[in-house]
Design a protein around this motif. Structure first.
Motif, PDB file in Angstrom:
ATOM      1  N   GLY A 239       0.814  -1.216   0.000  1.00  0.00           N
ATOM      2  CA  GLY A 239       0.000   0.000   0.000  1.00  0.00           C
ATOM      3  C   GLY A 239       0.840   1.256   0.000  1.00  0.00           C
ATOM      4  O   GLY A 239       0.545   2.220  -0.727  1.00  0.00           O
ATOM      5  N   CYS A 240       1.912   1.275   0.795  1.00  0.00           N
ATOM      6  CA  CYS A 240       2.803   2.440   0.804  1.00  0.00           C
ATOM      7  C   CYS A 240       3.549   2.557  -0.521  1.00  0.00           C
ATOM      8  O   CYS A 240       3.736   3.663  -1.043  1.00  0.00           O
ATOM      9  N   ALA A 241       3.970   1.422  -1.074  1.00  0.00           N
ATOM     10  CA  ALA A 241       4.656   1.461  -2.362  1.00  0.00           C
ATOM     11  C   ALA A 241       3.735   1.988  -3.453  1.00  0.00           C
ATOM     12  O   ALA A 241       4.159   2.747  -4.333  1.00  0.00           O
ATOM     13  N   ALA A 242       2.464   1.598  -3.398  1.00  0.00           N
ATOM     14  CA  ALA A 242       1.508   2.107  -4.382  1.00  0.00           C
ATOM     15  C   ALA A 242       1.377   3.622  -4.271  1.00  0.00           C
ATOM     16  O   ALA A 242       1.268   4.326  -5.286  1.00  0.00           O
ATOM     17  N   THR A 261      -9.703  -5.577  -3.139  1.00  0.00           N
ATOM     18  CA  THR A 261     -10.294  -4.730  -2.102  1.00  0.00           C
ATOM     19  C   THR A 261      -9.862  -3.278  -2.345  1.00  0.00           C
ATOM     20  O   THR A 261      -9.099  -2.980  -3.262  1.00  0.00           O
ATOM     21  N   LEU A 262     -10.349  -2.389  -1.506  1.00  0.00           N
ATOM     22  CA  LEU A 262     -10.115  -0.954  -1.646  1.00  0.00           C
ATOM     23  C   LEU A 262      -9.159  -0.477  -0.555  1.00  0.00           C
ATOM     24  O   LEU A 262      -9.407  -0.708   0.631  1.00  0.00           O
ATOM     25  N   VAL A 263      -8.071   0.176  -0.949  1.00  0.00           N
ATOM     26  CA  VAL A 263      -7.084   0.696  -0.008  1.00  0.00           C
ATOM     27  C   VAL A 263      -6.862   2.172  -0.293  1.00  0.00           C
ATOM     28  O   VAL A 263      -6.597   2.551  -1.439  1.00  0.00           O
ATOM     29  N   LEU A 264      -6.968   3.005   0.737  1.00  0.00           N
ATOM     30  CA  LEU A 264      -6.682   4.436   0.625  1.00  0.00           C
ATOM     31  C   LEU A 264      -5.415   4.748   1.393  1.00  0.00           C
ATOM     32  O   LEU A 264      -5.230   4.276   2.524  1.00  0.00           O
ATOM     33  N   LYS A 265      -4.543   5.558   0.805  1.00  0.00           N
ATOM     34  CA  LYS A 265      -3.325   5.977   1.476  1.00  0.00           C
ATOM     35  C   LYS A 265      -3.062   7.422   1.090  1.00  0.00           C
ATOM     36  O   LYS A 265      -3.187   7.797  -0.073  1.00  0.00           O
ATOM     37  N   GLY A 266      -2.710   8.251   2.091  1.00  0.00           N
ATOM     38  CA  GLY A 266      -2.465   9.662   1.836  1.00  0.00           C
ATOM     39  C   GLY A 266      -1.172  10.132   2.456  1.00  0.00           C
ATOM     40  O   GLY A 266      -0.384   9.339   2.988  1.00  0.00           O
ATOM     41  N   PRO A 285       9.672   7.794   4.191  1.00  0.00           N
ATOM     42  CA  PRO A 285      11.132   7.870   4.304  1.00  0.00           C
ATOM     43  C   PRO A 285      11.630   9.224   4.778  1.00  0.00           C
ATOM     44  O   PRO A 285      12.683   9.310   5.417  1.00  0.00           O
ATOM     45  N   ASP A 286      10.882  10.304   4.466  1.00  0.00           N
ATOM     46  CA  ASP A 286      11.322  11.647   4.861  1.00  0.00           C
ATOM     47  C   ASP A 286      10.797  12.071   6.225  1.00  0.00           C
ATOM     48  O   ASP A 286      10.974  13.216   6.628  1.00  0.00           O
ATOM     49  N   GLY A 287      10.136  11.146   6.956  1.00  0.00           N
ATOM     50  CA  GLY A 287       9.654  11.442   8.296  1.00  0.00           C
ATOM     51  C   GLY A 287       8.229  11.929   8.370  1.00  0.00           C
ATOM     52  O   GLY A 287       7.691  12.076   9.458  1.00  0.00           O
ATOM     53  N   ARG A 288       7.607  12.205   7.213  1.00  0.00           N
ATOM     54  CA  ARG A 288       6.184  12.548   7.238  1.00  0.00           C
ATOM     55  C   ARG A 288       5.361  11.271   7.420  1.00  0.00           C
ATOM     56  O   ARG A 288       5.907  10.196   7.666  1.00  0.00           O
ATOM     57  N   TRP A 289       4.041  11.392   7.309  1.00  0.00           N
ATOM     58  CA  TRP A 289       3.173  10.269   7.633  1.00  0.00           C
ATOM     59  C   TRP A 289       2.312   9.877   6.437  1.00  0.00           C
ATOM     60  O   TRP A 289       1.931  10.731   5.620  1.00  0.00           O
ATOM     61  N   LEU A 290       2.021   8.587   6.356  1.00  0.00           N
ATOM     62  CA  LEU A 290       1.194   8.027   5.283  1.00  0.00           C
ATOM     63  C   LEU A 290      -0.006   7.328   5.923  1.00  0.00           C
ATOM     64  O   LEU A 290      -0.002   6.112   6.118  1.00  0.00           O
ATOM     65  N   PRO A 291      -1.054   8.101   6.274  1.00  0.00           N
ATOM     66  CA  PRO A 291      -2.228   7.486   6.898  1.00  0.00           C
ATOM     67  C   PRO A 291      -3.107   6.793   5.865  1.00  0.00           C
ATOM     68  O   PRO A 291      -3.091   7.130   4.673  1.00  0.00           O
ATOM     69  N   GLY A 292      -3.889   5.860   6.317  1.00  0.00           N
ATOM     70  CA  GLY A 292      -4.815   5.198   5.407  1.00  0.00           C
ATOM     71  C   GLY A 292      -5.502   4.027   6.059  1.00  0.00           C
ATOM     72  O   GLY A 292      -5.425   3.819   7.277  1.00  0.00           O
ATOM     73  N   GLY A 293      -6.182   3.269   5.258  1.00  0.00           N
ATOM     74  CA  GLY A 293      -6.903   2.099   5.730  1.00  0.00           C
ATOM     75  C   GLY A 293      -7.306   1.235   4.565  1.00  0.00           C
ATOM     76  O   GLY A 293      -7.219   1.647   3.396  1.00  0.00           O
ATOM     77  N   ALA A 294      -7.751   0.022   4.874  1.00  0.00           N
ATOM     78  CA  ALA A 294      -8.124  -0.945   3.842  1.00  0.00           C
ATOM     79  C   ALA A 294      -9.542  -1.425   4.103  1.00  0.00           C
ATOM     80  O   ALA A 294      -9.848  -1.934   5.180  1.00  0.00           O
ATOM     81  N   SER A 295     -10.411  -1.236   3.108  1.00  0.00           N
ATOM     82  CA  SER A 295     -11.778  -1.721   3.189  1.00  0.00           C
ATOM     83  C   SER A 295     -11.844  -3.146   2.655  1.00  0.00           C
ATOM     84  O   SER A 295     -10.986  -3.581   1.879  1.00  0.00           O
ATOM     85  N   SER A 296     -12.860  -3.875   3.052  1.00  0.00           N
ATOM     86  CA  SER A 296     -13.085  -5.226   2.524  1.00  0.00           C
ATOM     87  C   SER A 296     -14.076  -5.223   1.370  1.00  0.00           C
ATOM     88  O   SER A 296     -14.537  -6.281   0.945  1.00  0.00           O
ATOM     89  N   THR A 297     -14.430  -4.042   0.865  1.00  0.00           N
ATOM     90  CA  THR A 297     -15.183  -3.954  -0.383  1.00  0.00           C
ATOM     91  C   THR A 297     -14.195  -3.841  -1.535  1.00  0.00           C
ATOM     92  O   THR A 297     -13.029  -3.519  -1.337  1.00  0.00           O
ATOM     93  N   GLY A 298     -14.666  -4.100  -2.752  1.00  0.00           N
ATOM     94  CA  GLY A 298     -13.771  -3.938  -3.881  1.00  0.00           C
ATOM     95  C   GLY A 298     -14.197  -4.734  -5.089  1.00  0.00           C
ATOM     96  O   GLY A 298     -15.287  -5.334  -5.131  1.00  0.00           O
ATOM     97  N   GLY A 393      -4.673   0.541  -9.262  1.00  0.00           N
ATOM     98  CA  GLY A 393      -5.220  -0.797  -9.090  1.00  0.00           C
ATOM     99  C   GLY A 393      -5.902  -1.264 -10.360  1.00  0.00           C
ATOM    100  O   GLY A 393      -6.119  -0.499 -11.313  1.00  0.00           O
ATOM    101  N   GLY A 394      -6.264  -2.540 -10.379  1.00  0.00           N
ATOM    102  CA  GLY A 394      -6.855  -3.119 -11.575  1.00  0.00           C
ATOM    103  C   GLY A 394      -8.108  -2.427 -12.042  1.00  0.00           C
ATOM    104  O   GLY A 394      -8.369  -2.319 -13.248  1.00  0.00           O
ATOM    105  N   ALA A 395      -8.930  -1.915 -11.097  1.00  0.00           N
ATOM    106  CA  ALA A 395     -10.180  -1.270 -11.475  1.00  0.00           C
ATOM    107  C   ALA A 395      -9.968   0.045 -12.211  1.00  0.00           C
ATOM    108  O   ALA A 395     -10.875   0.528 -12.898  1.00  0.00           O
TER     109      ALA A 395
END
Length: 491
Positions: A239-242, A261-266, A285-298, A393-395
């Motif tokens: 998810g972070c790599a995406a 499934t659906l994954v959001l990352k910011g 890598p630069d010390g900031r943050w990558l918040p997000g979550g993964a839904s089970s829909t998709g 993603g594929g969709a």
């Protein structure tokens, strides 16, 4: 043969391994894939780690077929989040890999949250979930008797990096989050792990993504085609790599990965705290943050419900069902993780018409409604959401579904030219000094922008609010999130 410098990104997925050789300008000089298989049985989901290594070798050799050996500058590997196993002192598997969605360790979660609750709250996600890696580690310790001296926990990417370098490697902070790493202090919370009975020598050292872990050894070079001595760079979760592979790394930018499934990352400057425990933040890598979550829909719901069908034809037919008569919450499996946690959640359809096009349209719209609800929840938490939004993603190959999502969200969406986790891993491989944002901006290009259609402004609001009401009425969606979704819709 391509002699221009390339960086190699390797993505360890669920069904395949993907390798890309990418130039500094983002041109793909070579790509390769190799299949993976697994074993599912109720809450169990396992893979053979040795198969990962075999597939990495095949995918890398294919990707480097037309690349000169001297062109390869570095390699980085991403893996599925929460996938772990135990290895012996030489990196050989002692257990199968417990995959990212394996939930057999659910019984350990309460004890983990009692021991580490203070740390988990400080990290913003409040509590661990059944599919996370630390519960799996406790399950492995209870079910693997007589661990040999030198036994070690390995995340999926760690296992491959160990094979590449030929020696023990540190785990990147991204993959270590679900194993309990304190991402603020960038250490393991030793008091918590001691209380849970985790041996001190079992866990790897920690490093940020983008740190060099070693170099490719002679044996790995023969197996993969990567030149001996190639730097091996710490990767990230898929998810972070995406997110890195979208090139959008300014605060307030988001990537929505819609596959099975659906994954959001910011990207945010500050750590996001979620009192409901559904959003968790990785460290960039630069010390900031990558918040997000993964839904089970998709899109996995489409594969299940419309097997073998011509989805492009169904897309055309669905365009006449806006909004659909039916309302569908298209869960791929049991339980939901984001934008709310509800282990007892089940998919549903209300107002089924028996019309195939309407049923298909309802599933597309249902996923878009959940995506919109995720952004409403993030806004409730105070996370900035007004930056660029990329769809991957594929969709994202369905132009109609991308248009529908832009309409439901009421905002433009960007479609990167080449967006996938393997590209994000290549970005990490090419990021000396952790200038990942600068590297990504040069390696990633936008192929198209999809604007919401003006005539569709508000067209889906009533159906969206029906979804919100239904999810709240079933006791799954917390009232504050539901109220905030209604308030944002009314603006």
């Amino acid at each position: 043969m391509t002699a221009e410098p390339v960086w190699v990104g390797v993505d360890l997925g669920t069904q395949s391994v993907r390798a890309l050789a990418v130039t500094a300008s983002g041109q793909v000089a070579g790509s390769g894939t190799a299949p993976l298989s697994g074993r599912r049985d109720g809450p169990r989901h396992e893979q053979d780690p040795e198969q990962w290594w075999t597939a990495v070798g095949a995918a890398c050799r294919e990707a480097l077929r037309d690349v000169a050996a001297g062109a390869v500058q570095a390699v980085a590997v991403d893996g599925t989040s929460g996938t772990v196993l135990l290895t012996d002192r030489d990196g050989r598997p002692l257990t199968p890999a417990l995959m990212y969605d394996d939930t057999r360790a659910a019984g350990a979660v309460e004890r983990i949250n009692e021991a580490g609750g203070a740390v988990w709250r400080r990290l913003g996600y409040q509590r661990m979930q059944p599919a996370w890696a630390l519960p799996k580690l406790l399950w492995l310790l209870e079910n693997v008797p007589d661990l040999p001296d030198g036994a070690r926990l390995a995340h999926q990417a760690d296992f491959v990096n160990r094979r590449l370098t030929g020696h023990p490697v540190a785990a990147d902070l991204s993959n270590a989050l679900k194993t309990g790493a304190d991402l603020v202090a960038e250490t393991w919370p030793r008091d918590v792990l001691d209380a849970l009975g985790v041996p001190a020598g079992l866990l790897p050292e920690l490093e940020r993504s983008g740190t060099q872990l070693g170099t490719v050894g002679a044996g790995a070079a023969a197996a993969t085609g990567l030149p001996e001595g190639t730097p091996v760079i710490a990767g990230a979760t898929d998810g972070c790599a995406a997110q890195l592979g979208t090139g959008r790394l300014t605060a307030g930018s988001w990537n929505s990965v819609l596959g099975t499934t659906l994954v959001l990352k910011g990207v945010t400057d500050d750590l996001v705290h979620d009192p409901f425990g559904v959003v968790y933040s990785h460290k960039a890598p630069d010390g900031r943050w990558l918040p997000g979550g993964a839904s089970s829909t998709g899109a996995g719901a489409l594969t299940r419900d419309f097997p073998g069908r011509d989805l492009a034809d169904l897309d055309r037919r669905a365009a006449a069902r806006e909004p659909a008569a039916a309302l569908t919450y298209p869960l791929v499996g049991a339980g939901e993780r984001f934008p709310f946690v509800a282990p007892d959640a089940r998919g549903f359809t209300l107002g089924a018409t028996g019309d195939e096009a309407d049923a298909y349209a309802a599933e597309l719209q249902g996923v878009a409604f959940v995506e919109r609800l995720c952004f409403d929840h993030l806004d409730l938490l105070g996370a900035p959401t007004g930056g660029d939004l990329t769809l991957t993603g594929g969709a994202a190959k369905s132009r109609y579904w991308c248009q529908l999502r832009a309409d439901v969200l009421g905002r433009p969406v960007l479609l990167p030219r080449q967006a996938e986790p393997a590209l994000g891993a290549a970005v990490l491989a090419a990021s000396p000094g952790r200038d990942v944002a600068g590297v990504a901006s040069r390696m990633v290009a936008v192929a198209a922008t999809v604007d919401p259609r003006p005539r569709d402004a508000g067209r889906f609001d009533d159906a969206y609010l029906r979804m919100v009401d239904e999810l709240e009425g079933r006791g799954w969606l917390p009232a504050p999130t539901a109220a905030h979704a209604r308030a944002r819709t009314a603006r």
